[in-house]
Design a protein around this motif. Sequence first.
Motif, PDB file in Angstrom:
ATOM      1  N   ALA A 120     -50.096  38.743   0.816  1.00 24.00           N
ATOM      2  CA  ALA A 120     -49.481  38.653   2.150  1.00 24.00           C
ATOM      3  C   ALA A 120     -49.740  37.272   2.754  1.00 24.00           C
ATOM      4  O   ALA A 120     -48.855  36.667   3.360  1.00 24.00           O
ATOM      5  N   LYS A 121     -50.962  36.762   2.571  1.00 28.98           N
ATOM      6  CA  LYS A 121     -51.272  35.431   3.111  1.00 28.98           C
ATOM      7  C   LYS A 121     -50.437  34.360   2.411  1.00 28.98           C
ATOM      8  O   LYS A 121     -49.960  33.419   3.038  1.00 28.98           O
ATOM      9  N   LEU A 122     -50.267  34.529   1.096  1.00 30.82           N
ATOM     10  CA  LEU A 122     -49.445  33.573   0.339  1.00 30.82           C
ATOM     11  C   LEU A 122     -48.001  33.603   0.849  1.00 30.82           C
ATOM     12  O   LEU A 122     -47.367  32.551   1.019  1.00 30.82           O
ATOM     13  N   ALA A 123     -47.492  34.810   1.127  1.00 25.95           N
ATOM     14  CA  ALA A 123     -46.138  34.920   1.680  1.00 25.95           C
ATOM     15  C   ALA A 123     -46.057  34.226   3.038  1.00 25.95           C
ATOM     16  O   ALA A 123     -45.042  33.597   3.363  1.00 25.95           O
ATOM     17  N   GLY A 124     -47.116  34.326   3.820  1.00 28.75           N
ATOM     18  CA  GLY A 124     -47.157  33.647   5.116  1.00 28.75           C
ATOM     19  C   GLY A 124     -47.094  32.133   4.952  1.00 28.75           C
ATOM     20  O   GLY A 124     -46.385  31.443   5.691  1.00 28.75           O
ATOM     21  N   GLU A 125     -47.818  31.613   3.972  1.00 23.85           N
ATOM     22  CA  GLU A 125     -47.780  30.163   3.724  1.00 23.85           C
ATOM     23  C   GLU A 125     -46.379  29.740   3.273  1.00 23.85           C
ATOM     24  O   GLU A 125     -45.876  28.697   3.680  1.00 23.85           O
ATOM     25  N   LEU A 126     -45.767  30.569   2.428  1.00 16.84           N
ATOM     26  CA  LEU A 126     -44.395  30.257   1.978  1.00 16.84           C
ATOM     27  C   LEU A 126     -43.434  30.253   3.169  1.00 16.84           C
ATOM     28  O   LEU A 126     -42.612  29.336   3.309  1.00 16.84           O
ATOM     29  N   ALA A 127     -43.546  31.266   4.018  1.00 17.07           N
ATOM     30  CA  ALA A 127     -42.665  31.328   5.196  1.00 17.07           C
ATOM     31  C   ALA A 127     -42.849  30.090   6.059  1.00 17.07           C
ATOM     32  O   ALA A 127     -41.868  29.482   6.514  1.00 17.07           O
ATOM     33  N   LEU A 143     -40.468  42.871   8.055  1.00 16.68           N
ATOM     34  CA  LEU A 143     -41.330  42.029   7.229  1.00 16.68           C
ATOM     35  C   LEU A 143     -41.578  40.683   7.910  1.00 16.68           C
ATOM     36  O   LEU A 143     -42.722  40.225   8.023  1.00 16.68           O
ATOM     37  N   GLN A 144     -40.504  40.087   8.402  1.00 16.92           N
ATOM     38  CA  GLN A 144     -40.636  38.781   9.050  1.00 16.92           C
ATOM     39  C   GLN A 144     -41.501  38.867  10.304  1.00 16.92           C
ATOM     40  O   GLN A 144     -42.324  37.983  10.570  1.00 16.92           O
ATOM     41  N   ALA A 145     -41.311  39.944  11.064  1.00 15.98           N
ATOM     42  CA  ALA A 145     -42.096  40.107  12.292  1.00 15.98           C
ATOM     43  C   ALA A 145     -43.577  40.245  11.952  1.00 15.98           C
ATOM     44  O   ALA A 145     -44.445  39.691  12.639  1.00 15.98           O
ATOM     45  N   ALA A 146     -43.876  40.969  10.884  1.00 16.09           N
ATOM     46  CA  ALA A 146     -45.284  41.135  10.485  1.00 16.09           C
ATOM     47  C   ALA A 146     -45.888  39.794  10.081  1.00 16.09           C
ATOM     48  O   ALA A 146     -47.052  39.498  10.396  1.00 16.09           O
ATOM     49  N   ILE A 147     -45.101  38.960   9.410  1.00 17.43           N
ATOM     50  CA  ILE A 147     -45.604  37.633   9.014  1.00 17.43           C
ATOM     51  C   ILE A 147     -45.881  36.784  10.250  1.00 17.43           C
ATOM     52  O   ILE A 147     -46.922  36.133  10.351  1.00 17.43           O
ATOM     53  N   GLY A 157     -50.974  46.435  15.953  1.00 18.40           N
ATOM     54  CA  GLY A 157     -51.085  46.513  14.492  1.00 18.40           C
ATOM     55  C   GLY A 157     -52.174  45.575  14.029  1.00 18.40           C
ATOM     56  O   GLY A 157     -52.102  44.374  14.264  1.00 18.40           O
ATOM     57  N   THR A 158     -53.218  46.114  13.398  1.00 16.38           N
ATOM     58  CA  THR A 158     -54.322  45.253  12.975  1.00 16.38           C
ATOM     59  C   THR A 158     -53.860  44.311  11.869  1.00 16.38           C
ATOM     60  O   THR A 158     -52.862  44.548  11.198  1.00 16.38           O
ATOM     61  N   ARG A 159     -54.637  43.246  11.717  1.00 15.47           N
ATOM     62  CA  ARG A 159     -54.349  42.293  10.639  1.00 15.47           C
ATOM     63  C   ARG A 159     -54.201  43.016   9.303  1.00 15.47           C
ATOM     64  O   ARG A 159     -53.314  42.723   8.511  1.00 15.47           O
ATOM     65  N   GLU A 160     -55.071  43.996   9.051  1.00 16.24           N
ATOM     66  CA  GLU A 160     -55.067  44.693   7.762  1.00 16.24           C
ATOM     67  C   GLU A 160     -53.781  45.505   7.589  1.00 16.24           C
ATOM     68  O   GLU A 160     -53.207  45.539   6.504  1.00 16.24           O
ATOM     69  N   ILE A 161     -53.353  46.154   8.674  1.00 16.73           N
ATOM     70  CA  ILE A 161     -52.102  46.914   8.606  1.00 16.73           C
ATOM     71  C   ILE A 161     -50.919  45.971   8.362  1.00 16.73           C
ATOM     72  O   ILE A 161     -50.052  46.221   7.528  1.00 16.73           O
ATOM     73  N   LEU A 162     -50.909  44.853   9.084  1.00 20.18           N
ATOM     74  CA  LEU A 162     -49.800  43.910   8.932  1.00 20.18           C
ATOM     75  C   LEU A 162     -49.729  43.366   7.519  1.00 20.18           C
ATOM     76  O   LEU A 162     -48.657  43.256   6.930  1.00 20.18           O
ATOM     77  N   ARG A 163     -50.892  43.023   6.966  1.00 14.13           N
ATOM     78  CA  ARG A 163     -50.883  42.469   5.603  1.00 14.13           C
ATOM     79  C   ARG A 163     -50.431  43.528   4.608  1.00 14.13           C
ATOM     80  O   ARG A 163     -49.782  43.212   3.606  1.00 14.13           O
ATOM     81  N   GLY A 164     -50.749  44.788   4.894  1.00 14.43           N
ATOM     82  CA  GLY A 164     -50.238  45.871   4.049  1.00 14.43           C
ATOM     83  C   GLY A 164     -48.719  45.958   4.123  1.00 14.43           C
ATOM     84  O   GLY A 164     -48.041  46.135   3.107  1.00 14.43           O
ATOM     85  N   ILE A 165     -48.187  45.805   5.347  1.00 14.26           N
ATOM     86  CA  ILE A 165     -46.727  45.841   5.517  1.00 14.26           C
ATOM     87  C   ILE A 165     -46.074  44.681   4.764  1.00 14.26           C
ATOM     88  O   ILE A 165     -45.057  44.847   4.085  1.00 14.26           O
ATOM     89  N   ILE A 166     -46.686  43.513   4.866  1.00 17.71           N
ATOM     90  CA  ILE A 166     -46.122  42.339   4.179  1.00 17.71           C
ATOM     91  C   ILE A 166     -46.162  42.556   2.663  1.00 17.71           C
ATOM     92  O   ILE A 166     -45.173  42.333   1.962  1.00 17.71           O
ATOM     93  N   ARG A 175     -46.193  45.317   1.043  1.00 23.25           N
ATOM     94  CA  ARG A 175     -45.193  46.307   0.657  1.00 23.25           C
ATOM     95  C   ARG A 175     -43.806  45.661   0.643  1.00 23.25           C
ATOM     96  O   ARG A 175     -43.000  45.917  -0.238  1.00 23.25           O
ATOM     97  N   GLY A 176     -43.545  44.793   1.629  1.00 22.76           N
ATOM     98  CA  GLY A 176     -42.267  44.078   1.674  1.00 22.76           C
ATOM     99  C   GLY A 176     -42.068  43.180   0.460  1.00 22.76           C
ATOM    100  O   GLY A 176     -40.937  42.866   0.096  1.00 22.76           O
ATOM    101  N   LEU A 177     -43.172  42.769  -0.160  1.00 23.59           N
ATOM    102  CA  LEU A 177     -43.072  41.936  -1.359  1.00 23.59           C
ATOM    103  C   LEU A 177     -42.877  42.778  -2.612  1.00 23.59           C
ATOM    104  O   LEU A 177     -42.765  42.241  -3.712  1.00 23.59           O
ATOM    105  N   GLY A 178     -42.894  44.083  -2.440  1.00 27.35           N
ATOM    106  CA  GLY A 178     -42.643  44.959  -3.581  1.00 27.35           C
ATOM    107  C   GLY A 178     -43.896  45.446  -4.294  1.00 27.35           C
ATOM    108  O   GLY A 178     -43.802  45.980  -5.396  1.00 27.35           O
ATOM    109  N   THR A 179     -45.066  45.275  -3.705  1.00 23.22           N
ATOM    110  CA  THR A 179     -46.282  45.781  -4.344  1.00 23.22           C
ATOM    111  C   THR A 179     -46.430  47.274  -4.050  1.00 23.22           C
ATOM    112  O   THR A 179     -45.664  47.831  -3.276  1.00 23.22           O
ATOM    113  N   ARG A 180     -47.429  47.887  -4.592  1.00 18.17           N
ATOM    114  CA  ARG A 180     -47.778  49.300  -4.433  1.00 18.17           C
ATOM    115  C   ARG A 180     -46.946  50.189  -5.339  1.00 18.17           C
ATOM    116  O   ARG A 180     -45.825  49.877  -5.658  1.00 18.17           O
TER     117      ARG A 180
END
Lengths: 329, 384
Positions: free
Chosen positions: A225-232, B313-317, B368-377, B379-384
């Motif tokens: 997720a952090k890497l995606a943030g850096e890319l964005a 996804l973008q909002a979470a980033i 939304g905590t940092r941990e929740i947001l990173r989970g959303i991101i 998931r948006g990247l296709g993990t899990r």
Amino acid sequence: MLAEMIQRLFERSLDDKAQAQARDGIWNQALWTEIEEMGLPLALLSEEQGGFGLSAAEQGEALRLLGRLAVPLPVAETMAANRLLANAGLPLAEGPAGLARADDLVIDGGRIKGRVDRVAWGENLDCLALAVGATLYRVPRSGWSLAESGTALNFQPRPSLAIDWAADASAALPYSPLAEGATMRAFQIAGALEATLDLTLEHTATRIQFGKPLQKNQVVQHELAKLAGELACATAAADLAAEALDRGDLMGVAAGSLRAREAAGNGAAIATQMHGAIGFTREHPLHLFTTSLWTWRDEFGGQVMWAKMLGKAALEAGEDGYWPMVTTL
Amino acid sequence: MTAIPFPAPPADSDEVLALRREFRAFLDTHLGHRSPRQRSDNWYGFSREFSRAMGQAGYLGMTWPKQYGGHERSAFERYVIVEESLAYGAPVGAHWIADRQSGPSILKFGTDEQKETILPDIAAGQLAFGIGMSEPDSGSDLAATRTKAVRDGDVYRVTGTKVWTSFAHEADYVILFCRTSGTPADRHQGTSQLLVNLKDTPGLTILPIIDLAGQHHFNEMHFEDAVVPAKNLLGAEGDGWNQVMSELAFERSGPERFLSSIELMYQMLAMLKGREDEAALATIGRLTAQLAVLRRLSRSVAAMLQEKQNAGLQAAIVKDVGAVWEQTLPDFARQLIDAEPDPRTQAAYAGVLANIVHNAPSWSLRGGTREILRGIIARGLGTR
């Protein structure tokens, strides 16, 4: 359309052997000929200037692709040098080109003399778009010799050049080659980070440890997720720099370039960590991107130079003018 | 290829630039007298008077239909008002949540009567909302909600506890996320949203939760067989989960996700005036670059919302990267300037720094905590 052509060309002609040759500083003329035949060096020019009249988005996509494919030739530099030359009304390059600024060159009896530091593939170029003070010179290959060899972190040549040339092609400088170069590098950084994220997603999906893909671990997901943030951030930063360059706003270029430079380092670190030891080798393609990210983030003016320029503007704006300034970037 | 599109936001039109100028003048007129320390409260300042002035001037409900008191302006014009409010440290608390998420939710899911009775008052700056989501045992895990609403003729009888409700002691309404059937094990099924009038709900008790800065923003809301008219059901019974996710999308992408500590930046610039050493210039330059890019990303999300695209996804980033910026600002300040922060001083720098250090930890928790947001991101990247 152009993007597809770029993709096809380099997927066909840019293999591990070509990358290894580039690391040895061996010029790939066959590949360069293909690049020229496609017209890539003209990709940033308007139709009136003899180019393709691409939209800003298409130009950005082309530059990002050159980073995404880790193209080890000065294609982006030639595209950028040609735009600078065309905007100054000077003839375009007839081969690979570079762009640089060197304000301490001496102009003596019509001759320019002095040193230009670290030009990508400097010995293999056809010409150099060189800014000295408020003037842009189009220096042909006969106008320089090797002053000192140099090597970038991605092992491609960065020779310093000894210029000695009877200046005969010059024009008023439209804008700084550093701004043009820094913007181009921001796009390449964003492109390389795209490739880096893809490789990292693939590796962490297929590498099984403790009976499950790495990606199933939350701690790994959070790094992704952090890497995606850096890319964005890098992608937005490159767009921001390009728009600023277009309207002649050096502070916008500084802001975009700085954030892309930062993303290069942050992104490369995360990707390498997520790959484990294999990411630290030449056996895995990740190194093509990480070493290029580390190269590009320090070129066309350093981070400190750009940061001080923007910081000075911010301090001059002061506590009341700061926010209005930010909204213009 | 992993694409996370952030479309280019449109350049400010002449109309938008004029609106920005007009609104800056409005802020000067109404808030020019406030101290840096007051401004540093940013979006957790609360002023009924200021919110009414915003409403009277037409700066609330900007994008809503005129029929409901709105002004039918673009998402970008609203964005200008929001970011300029925050950059000025305006006390937006009495309209913030209503204008940002409650009003849009009512517009999207509400009955004609709800829209007609509530939206015009929000747009007039006269109705303040709180958020009724978190519970003692259900914070990040919102689907574990236990607050229960049982239909009884024309009313719902509500039992349960909500926490972290900012300004519940001041506000007029919350949108209560609750369970109308089944048990917490049913997760997303059987949840609903109710409009709860905080000033007139028998069986509702509101108690303060004092935060570490000594402020009373948070509250606990205890519902003991509290009576809520059935006509206050928002949207469809059982559809609460989809509705609350839609509400969160409004909550996560805005400039409040990186401007909370902006007053500290101004005060740093004031302190560094005339001390233009390399470290100071370079640090301020880098921070400014980060801020400019965050703002672009956030405007890009506004562009996506304007086009009705899904920007979860973008909002979470934006929120994840933005919270790091606003939270780490005091660390950069401390690398450049020696000062002992003081929560009770009138001195601008030490007072603002104290306020920011005290409040910064909450910025990667709320919305939304940092941990929740990173989970959303992820998931948006296709993990899990």
